[in-house]
Design a protein around this motif. Structure first.
Motif, short mmCIF file in Angstrom:
data_model
loop_
_atom_site.label_atom_id
_atom_site.label_comp_id
_atom_site.label_asym_id
_atom_site.label_seq_id
_atom_site.Cartn_x
_atom_site.Cartn_y
_atom_site.Cartn_z
N SER A 1 0.94 -1.38 -0.12
CA SER A 1 0.01 0.12 -0.01
C SER A 1 1.04 1.27 -0.04
O SER A 1 1.94 1.28 1.00
CB SER A 1 -0.87 -0.02 1.30
N ILE A 2 0.65 2.25 -1.00
CA ILE A 2 1.48 3.38 -1.09
C ILE A 2 0.63 4.51 -1.08
O ILE A 2 -0.28 4.63 -1.65
CB ILE A 2 2.30 3.39 -2.52
N ASN A 3 0.86 5.32 -0.14
CA ASN A 3 0.29 6.70 -0.12
C ASN A 3 1.37 7.81 -0.01
O ASN A 3 2.55 7.83 0.30
CB ASN A 3 -0.21 6.87 1.36
N ASP B 1 6.27 15.47 -0.27
CA ASP B 1 7.54 15.05 0.28
C ASP B 1 8.10 14.02 0.52
O ASP B 1 9.43 13.59 0.37
CB ASP B 1 7.57 15.79 1.85
N CYS B 2 7.34 12.97 0.62
CA CYS B 2 7.85 11.58 0.83
C CYS B 2 6.47 10.63 0.68
O CYS B 2 5.51 11.02 0.12
CB CYS B 2 8.57 11.26 1.94
N TYR B 3 7.00 9.15 0.41
CA TYR B 3 5.77 8.07 0.29
C TYR B 3 5.92 7.30 1.16
O TYR B 3 6.92 7.08 1.90
CB TYR B 3 6.08 7.36 -1.12
N LEU B 4 4.57 6.59 1.82
CA LEU B 4 4.65 5.94 2.70
C LEU B 4 4.27 4.53 2.04
O LEU B 4 3.35 4.39 1.49
CB LEU B 4 3.72 6.21 3.80
N ILE B 5 5.20 3.42 2.39
CA ILE B 5 4.74 2.14 1.97
C ILE B 5 4.66 1.09 3.13
O ILE B 5 5.66 1.21 3.90
CB ILE B 5 5.96 1.86 1.12
N HIS B 6 3.61 0.59 3.08
CA HIS B 6 3.43 -0.44 3.96
C HIS B 6 3.34 -1.79 3.02
O HIS B 6 2.95 -2.00 1.95
CB HIS B 6 1.74 -0.60 4.47
#
Length: 84
Positions: A33-35, A45-50
């Motif tokens: 999951s990418i947000n 600014d950045c991406y959060l990867i679960h």
């Protein structure tokens, strides 16, 4: 550096994992999951990867934050959570 972290970094360098493609999807044997993380208006600014073990999200394997360093011209992958 863990095996999963090196796999993600090499996938980012070879364009096998595109962080700008947001949402949830199957990626190899994992479910990711990418947000976007947006701190100011209209600036990503950045991406959060679960990363999860499978489609049913039975086990949360890791959470990474992907940022881009403009000075070094490279991606930086920070580990915020990783199960062992």
């Amino acid at each position: 550096m863990s095996k999963l972290q090196t796999k993600i970094l090499t996938a980012l360098k070879t364009n096998k994992l595109n962080p700008t493609k947001l949402g949830e999807r199957k990626w190899y044997k994992y479910f990711i999951s990418i947000n976007e993380l947006v701190w100011a208006r209209n600036f990503v600014d950045c991406y959060l990867i679960h990363i999860y073990s499978d489609d049913y999200k039975t086990k949360h394997l890791a959470t990474f934050i992907l940022t881009y360093d403009f000075i070094k011209n490279e991606n930086i992958l920070d580990v915020t959570y990783e199960s062992f």
